[in-house]
Structures are given as structure tokens and as C-alpha cells.
Design an enzyme around this catalytic site. Structure first.
Site, PDB file in Angstrom:
ATOM      1  N   TRP B 150     -11.459  46.522 -11.819  1.00 41.78           N
ATOM      2  CA  TRP B 150     -12.473  45.950 -10.945  1.00 41.78           C
ATOM      3  C   TRP B 150     -12.447  46.737  -9.647  1.00 41.78           C
ATOM      4  CZ3 TRP B 150     -11.517  41.441  -7.248  1.00 41.78           C
ATOM      5  CH2 TRP B 150     -12.711  40.938  -6.749  1.00 41.78           C
ATOM      6  N   ASP B 231      -3.797  39.515 -12.620  1.00 40.97           N
ATOM      7  CA  ASP B 231      -4.999  38.959 -12.020  1.00 40.97           C
ATOM      8  C   ASP B 231      -5.740  38.221 -13.126  1.00 40.97           C
ATOM      9  OD1 ASP B 231      -7.864  40.310 -10.157  1.00 40.97           O
ATOM     10  OD2 ASP B 231      -7.242  38.283 -10.659  1.00 40.97           O
ATOM     11  N   LYS B 267     -15.112  31.695 -12.489  1.00 41.13           N
ATOM     12  CA  LYS B 267     -15.844  31.834 -13.746  1.00 41.13           C
ATOM     13  C   LYS B 267     -15.622  30.664 -14.663  1.00 41.13           C
ATOM     14  CE  LYS B 267     -16.223  36.317 -12.624  1.00 41.13           C
ATOM     15  NZ  LYS B 267     -15.667  36.339 -11.283  1.00 41.13           N
TER      16      LYS B 267
END
Lengths: 522, 423
Positions: B150, B231, B267
Site C-alpha cells: 500500500w 497490518d 473495511k
């Protein structure tokens, strides 16, 4: 505390008694010297408390453990117990030399675990000067703890070769071994201490959070209305753009709030650090406790300008102007837009003019922290596109985008004329309650304090806070004796006070001011 | 009086002229590669436009979704009067439930309280807090980030002034994991390095190690004494099963690693805008946990004082109420299933169109994203001509695909790849 004193005194007397009884001069000498060293090491008196200074502390340790113990006890045993002549032998030399080395190591390492505690109590240990990491890493104390650490039963069943097992034992130690407790936050820590107190008279005048007359948290009616509206509309919880809710930005700019929370402050400061490396910020003395943390963490150097005058419990205007003039050209000046935190002392309009003159003359850039608009008045800040894009660039790796719920509430309240008017009315009510409390406190103090001290500064100060002028010891008395919780700088949050408790508080203040140990500030 | 006004005006005038020059030397920052996609999408007026940029879940009509479990939670906490700087009870509850979710409620670390957990501003905030913590207590250390990762990971550790490196991860030809190169990089890194790992649904590639591969990685980490930082942004989205998605972390836990983990509820609970997440660091004992927690809170205090309370209350309510939690688990599974279906549909459409390229990776890859293998040129082409938006690295958010637009999408991809080479 008393138990500790009793134990120490008993041991001292017993050991001296033994020293005299055994009729051994070296033994007695050793005991007396150790007593002397221990006293100069610990006792809090002028020229004493040698533990405060790294070198003197190390000397005490060295002399006691390496020399006195070795030499005096050797002589005592050799001559007075065994009856042999005193000969300097190898074992004595070795023991003394080894203990010198060992004591030196202890002197250096003993303070590593509690660097923060030492810092708080003004103890200048080697570890504090050198830093924990330097002191520890090179000499491998991490390994020491690994070897002696009691291992949990973590099965190392995946090992492909059993030779790995011993490595695994050392390896299971946390990478963050030896991290110490951070000191409690001077402001938030007050609320925690308050919660732990069981006394029914307790009063929390710590955090600047508004309370009702019943000392309950207050959710504004307009906020509830806005939330219900949002619930009905079923608004999505999607990501906001990095700069936040457009409606929110618009209304807050219109309200002349500008950037009023810590997060945006941090961004601005990083902007300063990045684009004006080497630029300094001047902050008021005193200022909100967290400002210094924010600047330190943003690696922006700061210094203070005079602000609070303890003699008048008012603004040290001459000092402030002098410090602003003395600062290097183009410094950033952090100003509180209104309702200065923690003092509650604001410059008058004429004084603001003069401040603006000096800032202009020295080409400084003013930076306003406005946290209490509505409890006083606001300020203006202008943004350009470049700056905005850079701020976004700083925000993205910090929190990506801002929280949506609160922003929607504000946008709804401030953007709707009806709700806006209602909000203004509620603000009036809250500010009014605080003014009422100030008056009652002032009246109570004037009635109870017969010394003729002028308490009118309470009425002159503005906003949620009042700087009482109490020093650290007096503030501690407020807490310890009266269960009144406040910050050690003498700041009380009037938002946490109600009319019913004003008299009690006045009693506490009068008692602490006149009777608590410590230098009087006025 | 008017002289005073004249002075004020002239001062304002001259100050504002000077003030105009304060930030002249500040140039516009480059646009963020991910959010700028959404900006471009919003500016597009075409009725057939598709946004495959940000990883935010959409339903089959392409609309954002508010989970029913959230509505239930909102109703439950409505009328709850407390808005103050996070009530520590709510915050602790959130942390407690979050760590149970990722480490397993019966795990030893939880039972023994050997973790330092703090609430964070979603995944970004958790990573940033950790990066700052790493810098403060291991100032000389580096972070190894997977290649690719990311994009914001790079920004985060850079802004925390931690030196960064990458380790091999993605194999562009296989469109899968380059496991050999990964293990080599792990072995060659200096002992005791910090590594960032995606426990499941790797972003942007969607390529995850298998269980056996994870075990090998964990073993090698033990040998090298590396620090694993996970993460976890998509727990539940990879397989639809929350526990299965945490398998990699639990493998590391079994092997005794004292790891760190960033969690996001953006999310899997649809709480994007509320910024709710958690950072946890595992410790030797409770005493160390308390110390580390206090240090993390100190860093947070100087960054934003305290996290937003509303989202916290929602997550805490969902996770601690058994009925609402059961509903949530079901809804997460539903979201993951829809995405899986879209992957299959897209792949089939491409095959039906007669595309000669290998689209196996669309269903091999896992989670919200598909690393399509499209080149930047092809990506631009898709935006220009077909009004389909994705990031330049060819990452498509499958959450933006619907039964309504999948054929159009397949057609467009086929068009732009017919003649050129896939990267």
C-alpha cells in the site's frame, strides 16, 4: 514512610551497637563511614543529597562498596577476629580492584530503568545524560536480561535442528525490553487520580471539559438534534477526502475558527519543520501542557515568551513585548486567540494592538490556537492552495482522513440557521454558568479570607480556567487534604465547579494559600 | 478614532502583503495516487463510469453499504449521553475485543494480558503510531516493506523518519508470490530487522502465502530474530471467515514471536469515515505491557490527544453484543462472497470474449483487490476512453464491480489488452 524510618533507624543503632561491643575500631569505622556516606547520598539538605549528581553518586558507591567494605572488613577479620598481622595479599588487591570495577558498572547502570522518574525528580544520573539506549545497548545489558529471564513454555517445535533451541530462548525476549512507564500526563493524569479517590467531597477541577450545575457532562441539545437528523438520513460512513468534509471546512472558516484541534496543529507544525527548518516557535509561559509535547514530537525547536506575572496574577505585558522583540526575525509566535489556557488571562484590545505592532515590526508569523471560541471570541487564518495540498500530504501518513461523525454534526449545526441560533443560546448559557461560578467563588473567598488579599483576578480572568496563583505545594495540599483535583501549576477548571461547591473550594484555597508549605507566589 | 482605523487598515494592508509571501516557497504536493483516482472519477460526468480505485465496499448496485449490525449498534447507543474524550471503559472494551478478534479469544497472550493495546485512527493511525514508537525506542532500526505494498506505508514510515527498505514479494510473470526471493531477502536482512507483513488479502496484489509458506517464514523470522509487524486491514474479506484470515498471525503466535499488529475496522465493519482501529504489541509480561501502553498513549497524546468516540462506541457495541456480533460475522461473509462472485464473473466474461491472456490470477488472488497486470498506459486508456478508474499500478478494487458493469468492464479490459503486452 514512618515504617521505613523505623527500620532504618533500628538497623543503624543495632549496627553501631555491635561495632562498639565487638571492640573493633576498623569495624566501627566502616559502619560510621557507611552511615556518613549514606546520609550525604540521600538526605535532602543543602550541599547534600549527592545522588542527584552523577559523579558524586558514583563516588559514594565506589568508596562504600569497593574501599570501605573491602579494606575495613579485611583489617577487622584479619586482626581482630583471626588475630593475624595485616599483610596486603593478592586476594585483597583482587577483591578491591574487582569491586571498583563492579561499583563503576553499577553506578552507570543502576539508573537506566527509571530515567523518566529521575528526570521528574531532578536527578542528573549518567543514564539521563547519556540516554538509555547508549548506556545499555553497547554493553549488552539486553543479553543479561535474556539469559536470566524466566522463559515461558513456548514450544519451539518447528525446529529443524535442535541447536536452534538455545537461540530461541534468547530470541523470545521482546524487542522492547526495558521500556519504562511514561510519566502520567499532567492534565489527563489528574482525572485518573480523581477517579481513584473514594472521598465523597472530591472535586475535579482538572480537565477543561464543561460540566452542568449537577457536575454532569453536558451534551448540547443542538448536537442531539443534529445527530438525530443524521440518523434519519442514514448518512454513509464513507471516507472523507483528506482535507475533510467540505461543508465542515466552509462553516468553520466562516466561523473564523480556523484550525482548532491538535491534529491540524501538528500538521501545521510539521509544515513549519519541513519548510522552515531551523525556524523557532515562541510559546507563552505558561501554555497548555500538551503544546510542548506537540512541538517536541514535531521536532520544532521552541522557547518561551513571558506571559504570566505571578506578582499581579495577571499579564506580564512588558516582559511579553520585550521577549517578542528579542526573538530572531521571522519567528513563529503561538498565541491563544482567547481564554488563555491555563491562566485565563487575555490581553486587552489595546495590548493586542501593540502585540500586532511588534509582530509586524519583527516580521514574525502569528499562529493562533483557538480552542474556546464562544467562551470568548475568535480569529482569522488564511489558506492557499499550495499550503492546503501540503497539509493533505502531511495528514495522509498520519491518519489518512479525518473522522466524519463530528464533522457532520458541526456542519449541520453551524450550517443551519435555526440550529446555529440555538447553539449560540446554549453557548451563552454555558458561558453564563461559568461567569456565575466565578462570581460566587470570588464572593466566598472575599468573605472567608481575612488577610485582605485581592481575589478579584478571578473575575478578571476569562474562559474556563483560572490561574489561582497557588504553587506546586499548595496545589498538592488542595488534593491531599481537600480532595480537590487540579493541575500542579495552580490552574483550576471552573467548568468543573458548581455554585454548591464554591464555599468548600474557597475554604480549600484559603487554607492551602496560607498554610501549605512552599514559597508564596504573591 | 478614524486615525486608529487608518492605522489598523494600513497595518492590515502591509501585513497582508508581507503575509502573502510566507508560503511562497511551498510547492503543491504530488497528488496521492489512490485518492486522486476517486477525485478524477468524481469529476467525470459519463453515465457508465466505474470507480475501481479506493478499496471501499459497494453492493451490487454500486452503492456504499451501511451494515445492518451497525444500524443495530447505532440504535443501541442512541441516547447515550456521553460524548467526552473517550471514556476509558469504552476504549478498553474496544481494545479487548479487537485483540481477541485477531489473536483468538483463547490465546495465551490474551489470557495472560501480555499485550499493550491502544485505540488508533484506523489502520493508518495504528501504523503511524507504531512507526513513531519504533523510531523512539529503536532509532537506528529500519523497516522492510513488501514490494509492492500500500503506497501510504512508504509515506508513514518516511514521515516517522524510519529508514525503509523493501523485500521481494510479487512475481510479475507468475502474478503470484515470489517465495524464493522473499525468503532470500528475509535471510539476507540484518538480524533483528523490522518487517511489515500483510496477514491476508495483500494490498495491492491480492497474493497471499499459503499456510506452509507462512510457517516457513515464521521459522526464518525466529532464526533471524526479526520483528514481525502485521497490518490487518481486511480480516474477514479474504476467505469470509474471520479466524481463517488471522491464521498467519496465529502461526507466528504459536512460534512465540512477540509481534505487533495494526487493525482497521474501516473495511470489515464499513466504518471508513469513523477512523476506528487498534494497535497492539505483544510483551513478555503484564508489567512490560503497561509500560509500553503508556508510551504509545504518550505519542498519541501529542498527535491528536484522543481518538474520535462515536466509531469506537459502535465497534465496541458490535463486538461485545453476541447477537449483533453474529449478524456482523454473517454480513462480512456476505461481502466477501459477493466479491468472490465478481471475480469469477469477470474471469468468465474475459474468457468468453476470447481473450488470449491468462486471467487465472483474477480468481487466484484474494481479498478486495486484483492486481490486473495492466500497464500504466492501459490504465490511462481505460480512464480516457472507457471511464474506468483504477490506480496506475493496475490495481482494481473488485468491490467496485457489479453484475451490472462486469461485462462492460471485461469488454474494456479486453479492448486495451488485445494488442499490447501485459506487464
Amino acid at each position: 514512610m514512618e515504617t521505613g524510618i523505623i527500620i532504618v533507624a533500628a538497623c543503624l543503632l543495632l549496627s553501631l551497637a555491635m561495632g562498639i561491643m565487638f571492640q573493633s575500631p576498623p569495624l566501627l569505622a566502616a559502619l560510621l563511614i557507611s552511615f556518613a556516606l549514606g546520609s550525604v547520598y540521600s538526605i535532602e539538605l543543602p550541599f547534600l543529597r549527592w545522588k542527584k549528581h552523577a559523579f558524586l553518586a558514583a563516588s559514594c558507591i565506589l568508596i562504600a562498596r569497593a574501599m570501605v567494605v573491602q579494606l575495613a572488613f579485611f583489617v577487622h577479620i584479619q586482626k581482630f577476629v583471626l588475630g593475624k598481622p595485616i599483610v596486603i595479599c593478592r586476594s585483597l588487591v583482587f577483591a578491591t580492584a574487582f569491586m571498583c570495577f563492579f561499583s563503576a558498572v553499577i553506578a552507570l547502570f543502576k539508573d537506566i530503568p527509571d530515567v523518566d522518574g529521575d528526570r521528574d525528580f531532578g536527578i542528573q544520573s549518567f543514564s539521563l545524560s547519556l540516554g538509555q539506549e547508549k548506556g545499555k545497548v553497547r554493553l549488552g545489558s539486553g543479553n543479561l536480561t535474556a539469559w536470566f529471564h524466566k522463559e515461558k513454555s513456548n514450544p519451539f517445535i518447528n525446529t529443524k535442528s535442535s541447536g536452534r533451541i538455545s537461540m530461541a530462548v534468547a530470541v523470545n525476549v521482546s524487542r522492547f525490553e526495558g521500556i519504562t512507564m511514561a510519566p502520567p500526563d499532567p492534565i489527563l493524569g489528574v482525572s485518573e487520580a480523581f477517579k481513584a479517590d473514594n472521598d465523597e467531597k472530591k472535586l475535579n477541577l482538572g480537565v477543561g471539559a464543561y460540566r452542568t450545575e449537577e457536575l454532569q457532562p453536558y451534551v448540547l441539545n443542538v448536537v442531539k438534534k443534529a445527530e438525530n437528523l443524521m440518523l434519519e438520513r442514514g448518512e454513509y460512513k464513507e471516507y472523507l477526502p483528506i482535507e475533510g468534509l467540505a461543508a465542515f471546512n466552509k462553516v468553520t472558516a466562516e466561523l473564523l475558527l480556523g484550525a482548532d484541534n491538535t491534529v491540524i496543529k501538528q500538521q501545521r507544525l510539521r509544515l513549519i519543520e519541513r519548510y522552515f527548518p531551523g525556524a523557532k516557535v515562541l510559546i507563552s509561559s505558561p501554555t497548555w501542557g500538551n503544546h510542548k509535547n506537540i512541538f517536541n514530537d514535531a521536532r520544532v525547536p521552541w522557547s518561551e515568551y513571558r506571559y504570566y506575572d505571578p506578582k499581579t496574577v495577571g499579564l506580564d505585558f512588558e516582559g511579553m513585548i520585550a521577549d517578542l522583540k528579542a526573538a530572531p526575525e521571522g519567528s513563529f509566535i503561538l498565541l491563544h486567540g482567547c481564554a488563555h489556557n491555563p491562566t485565563g488571562i487575555d490581553p486587552t484590545p489595546e495590548q493586542w494592538e501593540k502585540i500586532a505592532d511588534v509582530i509586524q515590526e519583527k516580521n514574525h508569523i502569528p499562529f493562533f490556537d483557538v480552542a474556546y471560541q464562544g467562551f470568548a471570541s475568535g480569529s482569522l487564518d488564511a489558506m492557499q492552495h499550495q499550503v492546503k495540498s501540503q497539509l493533505k500530504r502531511l495528514a495522509r501518513p498520519m491518519y489518512s482522513n479525518p473522522p466524519v461523525h463530528g464533522a457532520r454534526i458541526v456542519a449541520n449545526v453551524v450550517g443551519d440557521p435555526t440550529l446555529f441560533d440555538e447553539w449560540k443560546a446554549e453557548m451563552d448559557m454555558m458561558a453564563g454558568r461559568i461567569k456565575g461560578v466565578r462570581q460566587k467563588l470570588f464572593d466566598s473567598l472575599s468573605a472567608k479570607d481575612k488577610s485582605g488579599k485581592d481575589w478579584s483576578f478571578i473575575l478578571k480572568q476569562i474562559g474556563m480556567f483560572s490561574f489561582t496563583g497557588l504553587n506546586k505545594a499548595q496545589s498538592e495540599n488542595m488534593t491531599n487534604k481537600w480532595h480537590v483535583y487540579m493541575t500542579k501549576d495552580g490552574r483550576i477548571s471552573l467548568a468543573g465547579l458548581n455554585l454548591a461547591k464554591c464555599e468548600y473550594l474557597a475554604d480549600a484555597i484559603v487554607d492551602s494559600y496560607h498554610n501549605a508549605k512552599g514559597l508564596n507566589s504573591v | 478614532m478614524w486615525r486608529h482605523q487608518l492605522m489598523t487598515t494600513s497595518r492590515c494592508f502591509s501585513t497582508s502583503i508581507r503575509a502573502l509571501h510566507w508560503w511562497d516557497h511551498v510547492c503543491p504536493a504530488p497528488k496521492d495516487p489512490i485518492t486522486s483516482v476517486t477525485e478524477a472519477f468524481l469529476a467525470d460526468t459519463s453515465p457508465v463510469k466505474i470507480n475501481l480505485g479506493v478499496g471501499a465496499y459497494r453492493d451490487d448496485e454500486g452503492k456504499p453499504v451501511i451494515l445492518q449490525c451497525l444500524r443495530d449498534a447505532e440504535a443501541k447507543i442512541a441516547g447515550c449521553d456521553f460524548l467526552e474524550s473517550i471514556s476509558s471503559a469504552v476504549s478498553s472494551k474496544l481494545v479487548e475485543e479487537s485483540v481477541k478478534l485477531v489473536y483468538g479469544k483463547d490465546s495465551d497472550v490474551i489470557k495472560e494480558g501480555r499485550y499493550a493495546g491502544v485505540q488508533a485512527l484506523s489502520g493508518t493511525g495504528a501504523c503511524r503510531l507504531f512507526a513513531e514508537f519504533q523510531k523512539r525506542f529503536h532509532p537506528e532500526s529500519q523497516i522492510y516493506l513488501p514490494n509492492p505494498t500500500w503506497s501510504n506505508h512508504h509515506n508513514i514510515w518516511r514521515d516517522a523518519q524510519v529508514q525503509q527498505n523493501t523485500f521481494s514479494y510479487y512475481h510479475p510473470d507468475l502474478k503470484g508470490l515470489n517465495f524464493t526471493a522473499l525468503m532470500d531477502d528475509v535471510k539476507n536482512a540484518p538480524d533483528g530487522s523490522f518487517f511489515l507483513l500483510h496477514p491476508c488479502a495483500h494490498n495491492p496484489t491480492g497474493v497471499d502465502p499459503t499456510e506452509e509458506q507462512w510457517r516457513e517464514i515464521s521459522h526464518q523470522f525466529k532464526v533471524k530474530n526479526h520483528f514481525p509487524f502485521f497490518d490487518m486491514a481486511y480480516q474477514g474479506f479474504a476467505s469470509g471467515d474471520l479466524d481463517r484470515d488471522a491464521l498467519s498471525i496465529r502461526i507466528f503466535l504459536e512460534d512465540g514471536h512477540l509481534l505487533g499488529c495494526a487493525q482497521s475496522f474501516a473495511k470489515n465493519m464499513g466504518l471508513y469515515g469513523h477512523r476506528v482501529g487498534c494497535l497492539s504489541v505483544l510483551c513478555n509480561d503484564m508489567k512490560q505491557a503497561v509500560a509500553i501502553k503508556s508510551q504509545l498513549q504518550k505519542i498519541a497524546r501529542a498527535m491528536y490527544s484522543s481518538p474520535p468516540v462515536h466509531g469506537t462506541s459502535l465497534v465496541s457495541t458490535v463486538l461485545s453484543d453476541p447477537d449483533i456480533k453474529a449478524l456482523w460475522v454473517k454480513e462480512v461473509k456476505g461481502m466477501a462472497n459477493r466479491i468472490q462472485t465478481m471475480r469469477t464473473n469477470l474471469q468468465e466474461s474475459l474468457w468468453q470474449l476470447g481473450s488470449s491472456l491468462n486471467w487465472q490470477h483474477i480468481t487466484n488472488q484474494v481479498g478486495m483487490f486484483c492486481f490486473s497486470g495492466l500497464t500504466p498506459k492501459q490504465v490511462d486508456w481505460l480512464a480516457r476512453e472507457f471511464h474506468i478508474y483504477m490506480t496506475h499500478d493496475g490495481r482494481m478494487s473488485m468491490a467496485g464491480v457489479t453484475t451490472g458493469n462486469v461485462n462492460y468492464l471485461a469488454n474494456a479490459i479486453n479492448e486495451v489488452t488485445k494488442y499490447g503486452e501485459n506487464a
